[in-house]
Motif scaffolding. Structure first.
Motif, short mmCIF file in Angstrom:
data_model
loop_
_atom_site.label_atom_id
_atom_site.label_comp_id
_atom_site.label_asym_id
_atom_site.label_seq_id
_atom_site.Cartn_x
_atom_site.Cartn_y
_atom_site.Cartn_z
N ARG A 1 0.85 -1.18 0.00
CA ARG A 1 0.00 0.00 0.00
C ARG A 1 0.89 1.24 0.00
O ARG A 1 1.80 1.36 0.81
N LEU A 2 0.60 2.15 -0.91
CA LEU A 2 1.36 3.39 -0.97
C LEU A 2 0.86 4.35 0.10
O LEU A 2 -0.32 4.35 0.44
N THR A 3 1.75 5.17 0.60
CA THR A 3 1.34 6.20 1.55
C THR A 3 0.55 7.27 0.81
O THR A 3 0.65 7.41 -0.42
N MET A 4 -0.21 8.05 1.56
CA MET A 4 -0.93 9.18 0.97
C MET A 4 0.07 10.15 0.35
O MET A 4 -0.23 10.79 -0.66
N TYR A 5 1.24 10.24 0.94
CA TYR A 5 2.28 11.13 0.44
C TYR A 5 2.66 10.78 -1.00
O TYR A 5 2.75 11.64 -1.86
N THR A 6 2.84 9.50 -1.26
CA THR A 6 3.18 9.05 -2.61
C THR A 6 1.99 9.21 -3.53
O THR A 6 2.14 9.62 -4.69
N ASP A 7 0.80 8.91 -3.04
CA ASP A 7 -0.41 9.10 -3.82
C ASP A 7 -0.53 10.56 -4.24
O ASP A 7 -0.74 10.87 -5.43
N HIS B 1 -0.38 19.97 2.88
CA HIS B 1 0.14 18.66 2.46
C HIS B 1 0.85 18.79 1.12
O HIS B 1 1.94 18.26 0.93
N GLU C 1 8.34 7.11 -1.30
CA GLU C 1 7.99 6.24 -0.17
C GLU C 1 9.10 6.31 0.87
O GLU C 1 10.28 6.31 0.52
N ASP C 2 8.73 6.32 2.15
CA ASP C 2 9.75 6.42 3.19
C ASP C 2 10.39 5.08 3.51
O ASP C 2 11.53 5.02 3.97
N ASP C 3 9.69 3.99 3.30
CA ASP C 3 10.31 2.67 3.46
C ASP C 3 9.44 1.61 2.79
O ASP C 3 8.29 1.84 2.47
#
Length: 144
Positions: free
Chosen positions: A2-8, A41, A84-86
């Motif tokens: 699952r991608l983070t909202m940040y990547t989305d 954001h 992505e952070d990790d």
């Protein structure tokens, strides 16, 4: 995976910018309104996209953002890896915090590692241009 909202949000910003003429600047406010996403954001996201070299930012009055390259040259897999952070799908993916007692003899890490590799390999097959196959439809919805 699952991608983070940040990547989305990062991918959405790039798609929005990809619908614009290459030399036209866009404001974070415009993107915020188009997607109904917090301007705060998006400010963080665009800062990171700029640091990663995906967008150019122009400060000051009349400033804004635009893609740093043509959409066909921006690889989706590369964007996801940078934003992505990790990719620690389970605890044992991070050796510094892994406390799972069965890690030395468990096959889960190998299976999930293979799945993650396949996931990223698929993303590597696509560019930003591929995500915008219906550019006119995107422009109409986003009002760009």
């Amino acid at each position: 995976m699952r991608l983070t909202m940040y990547t989305d949000f990062s991918l959405r910003v790039l798609i929005y910018l990809g619908t614009k003429e290459p030399d036209k600047l866009t404001t974070i406010q415009e993107i915020s309104e188009a997607y109904s996403i917090s301007k705060n954001h998006l400010t963080k996201v665009t800062f990171e996209l700029g640091k990663a070299g995906f967008i150019h930012t122009v400060r000051g009055r009349g400033g804004g953002i635009r893609l740093a390259d043509l959409p066909q040259n921006i690889n989706v897999g590369t964007v996801v890896r940078k934003m992505e952070d990790d990719f620690h799908l389970v605890e044992c993916f991070d050796p510094t915090t892994n406390r799972c007692p069965i890690s030395p003899v468990c096959g889960l890490r190998g299976v999930l590692g293979k799945a993650l590799h396949a996931y990223l390999a698929v993303l590597d097959e696509y560019t930003l241009e591929d995500l915008m196959f219906n550019k006119e439809g995107l422009r109409e919805i986003l009002k760009t």
